[in-house]
Design a protein around this motif. Structure first.
Motif, mmCIF file in Angstrom:
data_model
loop_
_atom_site.group_PDB
_atom_site.id
_atom_site.type_symbol
_atom_site.label_atom_id
_atom_site.label_comp_id
_atom_site.label_asym_id
_atom_site.label_seq_id
_atom_site.Cartn_x
_atom_site.Cartn_y
_atom_site.Cartn_z
ATOM 1 N N LYS A 68 -10.688 -14.811 -4.195
ATOM 2 C CA LYS A 68 -10.743 -13.338 -4.181
ATOM 3 C C LYS A 68 -12.002 -12.867 -4.924
ATOM 4 C CE LYS A 68 -7.993 -9.408 -3.922
ATOM 5 N NZ LYS A 68 -6.984 -9.016 -2.945
ATOM 6 N N PHE A 141 -4.278 0.179 3.659
ATOM 7 C CA PHE A 141 -3.242 -0.849 3.581
ATOM 8 C C PHE A 141 -2.965 -1.329 5.012
ATOM 9 C CE2 PHE A 141 1.402 -1.861 3.604
ATOM 10 C CZ PHE A 141 1.303 -3.016 2.852
ATOM 11 N N CYS A 212 10.955 -6.943 6.870
ATOM 12 C CA CYS A 212 10.663 -6.654 5.462
ATOM 13 C C CYS A 212 9.598 -7.592 4.939
ATOM 14 C CB CYS A 212 11.925 -6.801 4.612
ATOM 15 S SG CYS A 212 13.070 -5.450 4.830
ATOM 16 N N GLY A 213 8.620 -7.032 4.278
ATOM 17 C CA GLY A 213 7.562 -7.856 3.711
ATOM 18 C C GLY A 213 6.719 -7.051 2.758
ATOM 19 N N ALA A 214 5.525 -7.541 2.488
ATOM 20 C CA ALA A 214 4.536 -6.948 1.586
ATOM 21 C C ALA A 214 4.795 -7.253 0.118
ATOM 22 C CB ALA A 214 4.371 -5.435 1.790
ATOM 23 N N GLU A 215 5.969 -7.723 -0.199
ATOM 24 C CA GLU A 215 6.284 -8.084 -1.589
ATOM 25 C C GLU A 215 7.351 -9.172 -1.573
ATOM 26 O OE1 GLU A 215 7.635 -4.295 -3.009
ATOM 27 O OE2 GLU A 215 9.629 -4.555 -2.190
ATOM 28 N N PRO A 216 7.421 -9.950 -2.640
ATOM 29 C CA PRO A 216 8.417 -11.031 -2.644
ATOM 30 C C PRO A 216 9.836 -10.486 -2.779
ATOM 31 C CG PRO A 216 6.854 -11.248 -4.487
ATOM 32 C CD PRO A 216 6.612 -9.929 -3.856
ATOM 33 N N TYR A 217 10.767 -11.131 -2.123
ATOM 34 C CA TYR A 217 12.186 -10.823 -2.330
ATOM 35 C C TYR A 217 12.981 -12.082 -2.043
ATOM 36 C CZ TYR A 217 12.298 -10.039 2.813
ATOM 37 O OH TYR A 217 12.179 -10.162 4.178
ATOM 38 N N GLY A 238 2.002 -11.506 5.201
ATOM 39 C CA GLY A 238 0.602 -11.377 5.556
ATOM 40 C C GLY A 238 -0.198 -10.941 4.354
ATOM 41 N N LEU A 239 -1.511 -11.008 4.470
ATOM 42 C CA LEU A 239 -2.387 -10.537 3.406
ATOM 43 C C LEU A 239 -3.635 -9.988 4.061
ATOM 44 C CD1 LEU A 239 -3.886 -13.726 1.693
ATOM 45 C CD2 LEU A 239 -2.428 -13.802 3.660
ATOM 46 N N SER A 240 -4.219 -8.971 3.452
ATOM 47 C CA SER A 240 -5.306 -8.282 4.142
ATOM 48 C C SER A 240 -6.485 -9.214 4.426
ATOM 49 C CB SER A 240 -5.748 -7.045 3.371
ATOM 50 O OG SER A 240 -5.817 -7.330 2.008
ATOM 51 N N GLU A 241 -6.695 -10.201 3.572
ATOM 52 C CA GLU A 241 -7.814 -11.125 3.804
ATOM 53 C C GLU A 241 -7.630 -11.916 5.100
ATOM 54 O OE1 GLU A 241 -6.010 -10.879 1.102
ATOM 55 O OE2 GLU A 241 -7.337 -10.398 -0.573
ATOM 56 N N ILE A 325 7.872 -16.601 -0.135
ATOM 57 C CA ILE A 325 6.876 -16.662 -1.207
ATOM 58 C C ILE A 325 7.658 -16.519 -2.517
ATOM 59 C CG2 ILE A 325 4.778 -15.604 -2.147
ATOM 60 C CD1 ILE A 325 4.469 -16.613 0.781
ATOM 61 N N LYS A 425 4.858 -0.925 -2.045
ATOM 62 C CA LYS A 425 5.098 -2.129 -2.838
ATOM 63 C C LYS A 425 5.669 -1.723 -4.194
ATOM 64 C CE LYS A 425 1.239 -4.851 -1.106
ATOM 65 N NZ LYS A 425 1.213 -6.279 -0.909
HETATM 66 P P1 ADP Z 1 -2.713 -6.967 -2.535
HETATM 67 O O1 ADP Z 1 -3.257 -8.380 -2.613
HETATM 68 O O2 ADP Z 1 -3.554 -5.966 -3.234
HETATM 69 O O3 ADP Z 1 -1.244 -6.875 -2.839
HETATM 70 P P2 ADP Z 1 -2.268 -7.044 0.360
HETATM 71 O O4 ADP Z 1 -1.816 -5.858 1.071
HETATM 72 O O5 ADP Z 1 -3.254 -7.885 1.039
HETATM 73 O O6 ADP Z 1 -2.868 -6.548 -0.994
HETATM 74 O O7 ADP Z 1 -0.985 -7.862 -0.002
HETATM 75 C C1 ADP Z 1 -0.815 -9.189 0.330
HETATM 76 C C2 ADP Z 1 0.102 -9.840 -0.652
HETATM 77 O O8 ADP Z 1 1.418 -9.282 -0.581
HETATM 78 C C3 ADP Z 1 0.303 -11.295 -0.344
HETATM 79 O O9 ADP Z 1 -0.758 -12.086 -0.846
HETATM 80 C C4 ADP Z 1 1.628 -11.568 -1.046
HETATM 81 O O10 ADP Z 1 1.438 -11.762 -2.427
HETATM 82 C C5 ADP Z 1 2.397 -10.270 -0.840
HETATM 83 N N1 ADP Z 1 3.304 -10.399 0.309
HETATM 84 C C6 ADP Z 1 3.114 -9.972 1.565
HETATM 85 N N2 ADP Z 1 4.189 -10.248 2.344
HETATM 86 C C7 ADP Z 1 5.081 -10.898 1.571
HETATM 87 C C8 ADP Z 1 6.377 -11.465 1.785
HETATM 88 N N3 ADP Z 1 7.008 -11.416 2.943
HETATM 89 N N4 ADP Z 1 6.972 -12.074 0.744
HETATM 90 C C9 ADP Z 1 6.349 -12.134 -0.447
HETATM 91 N N5 ADP Z 1 5.152 -11.620 -0.722
HETATM 92 C C10 ADP Z 1 4.506 -10.997 0.269
#
Ligand code: ADP
Ligand code: ZN
Length: 436
Positions: A68, A141, A212-217, A238-241, A325, A425
């Protein structure tokens, strides 16, 4: 269960053909990476002067990792591999430190991304017959636009709701008979707790699935959500990279997330040594883009921790699956010398039936010692009960947490709706210790 595909020839490709395809695409990615300022220097230093220096997939190991911080240093044009004229969109993320990173996309890049999302949607059994309400943020985002275009490509009826305004979300779900939603797990938990109060009941909805995503659960949170809404919840990663959503997604079997390996080479490494750990061992996910022209990234360290499942899935997709994750290599908390991952805490409290839909973890200093405070919301009917009952519940939560994290936390029970609400998030951990 019936399996539907979006791009069957690619999703069910046999492994040998997949490896061949990966090698061909890897060479192309290296070739286009060499057009960027960053990789020109980096790859040449590692002895890679052209794609011909990559002869087998094993040669991937010759390529240095990209971090990063590298992306930040390369801001704004260091990773651009095509003419700016050919770029049709960019996404930047500011991250926690405020230094931005940028990912560029050509028209073809966006098309590929939409196909990956379309594959993911179809893998969950959804189709053009579904009404899709997207409650993720639109804009920089990637969660909002990513799923949006994939869902349109499938032909679903898309409601670009964005997050927030819970009452309106429910009204839209009711009026348009929404069958599939895309949302953070924390916001879905919140909606679940507001349903009755806002005058709705499950009978008003036609909901079948949530992505559901974007954060761990945890698995326990999934179960809680599935019960709360009587739906199937699918994990989306997913991740933006790597574009954003559509990197890895669960199929109808909900046993790990298929990673689209004709678009990404996925590795799991030991975060300390960088050594490849193969399957079934937890480590850091590393990705190489195979079909992105504008911003090829080679061996990008995601900092996300997971493991790869061994064996094939019943759905016949040959792309391997990753686990949930469990955290980020950099979100581990050290509390009085003990390593704790926030995911361990979530796992435990979401298993307790009396616990509601929101919680937060606070870290404070008391003299030389760290204090770990876990604040949890409890269903209102509990508060009408006896004080001793609340005390017993508190002790039970403490005991369960102690067994998992080997620390004794302070547990506070709160009334529903009293902790901060997150529509995107969630920020679950507040570390108030002074960092030196
Ligand atoms: P940031 O890195 O600033 O949070 P992103 O929007 O790219 O920006 O977020 C990607 C990150 O979000 C991933 O690297 C991961 O840590 C987390 N993430 C996305 N989807 C999941 C998921 N289904 N479970 C757990 N973590 C997730
Ligand atoms: Zn599957």
């Amino acid at each position: 269960m019936e399996t539907n595909f979006w791009q069957k020839e690619l999703e069910a490709i046999d492994r040998e053909a997949l490896n061949k395809l990966q090698l061909k695409l890897l060479k192309e990615s290296v070739q286009s990476a060499l057009k960027t300022q960053f990789y020109k220097t980096r790859l040449q230093k590692a002895g890679i002067k052209s794609a011909d220096d990559i002869k087998s997939l094993k040669d991937l190991e010759k390529i240095p990792f990209t971090s990063k911080d590298d992306l930040r240093e390369g801001y704004p044009y260091g990773f651009l591999a095509v003419d700016l004229d050919d770029v049709v969109r960019l996404h930047t993320s500011s991250g926690t430190t405020g230094i931005p990173t940028v990912i560029y996309h050509t028209k073809t890049d966006l098309d590929n991304w939409s196909d990956l999302v379309a594959r993911s949607i179809v893998a969950t059994g959804a189709s053009k017959k579904d009404v899709f309400q997207n409650m993720m943020s639109y804009g920089m985002f990637t969660g909002g636009l990513g799923l949006h275009y994939g869902a349109e490509r499938v032909g679903m009826t898309v409601i670009p709701a964005g997050p927030g305004n819970t009452k309106r979300q429910m009204q839209l779900m009711k009026d348009f008979r929404t069958t599939v939603i895309h949302i953070t797990p924390s916001y879905l938990l919140h909606i679940g707790s507001k349903l009755e109060e806002l005058g709705f009941s499950l009978k008003d909805f036609a909901l079948k699935k949530a992505y559901c995503g974007a954060e761990p659960y945890s698995e326990n949170t999934r179960k809680k959500l599935e019960k709360l809404f009587a739906i199937d919840v699918y994990n989306s990663y997913g991740l933006s990279e790597m574009n954003g959503p559509g990197v890895a997604f669960e199929c109808v079997y909900k046993n790990g997330m298929h990673t689209w390996e004709d678009n990404y080479i996925m590795e799991i490494i030991d975060p300390k040594t960088g050594k490849n750990l193969g399957e079934e061992k937890e480590g850091e996910l590393v990705f190489t883009t195979l079909r992105r022209h504008a911003t090829p990234l080679l061996r990008y360290r995601s900092r996300d921790l997971a493991f790869i499942y061994k064996g094939l899935c019943k759905c016949k997709r040959t792309h391997r699956r990753i686990s949930r994750i469990t955290g980020r290599s950099d979100d581990m908390l050290i509390v009085n010398g003990v390593n704790v991952f926030p995911s361990q805490i979530e796992e435990v409290i979401m298993r307790v039936p009396e616990v509601g839909t929101n919680y937060q973890v606070y870290l404070e200093k008391e003299g030389a010692l760290d204090k770990l405070i876990v604040k949890v919301e409890i269903y209102s009917k509990m508060f009408k009960g006896e004080i001793t009952e609340l005390d017993r519940l508190k002790l039970r939560i403490i005991d369960n947490l102690r067994a998992s994290i080997v620390l004794t936390p302070i547990v506070e029970l709160h009334e529903p709706g009293s902790l901060p609400v997150f529509e995107g998030k969630a920020k679950r951990v507040v570390d108030q210790r002074i960092k030196i």
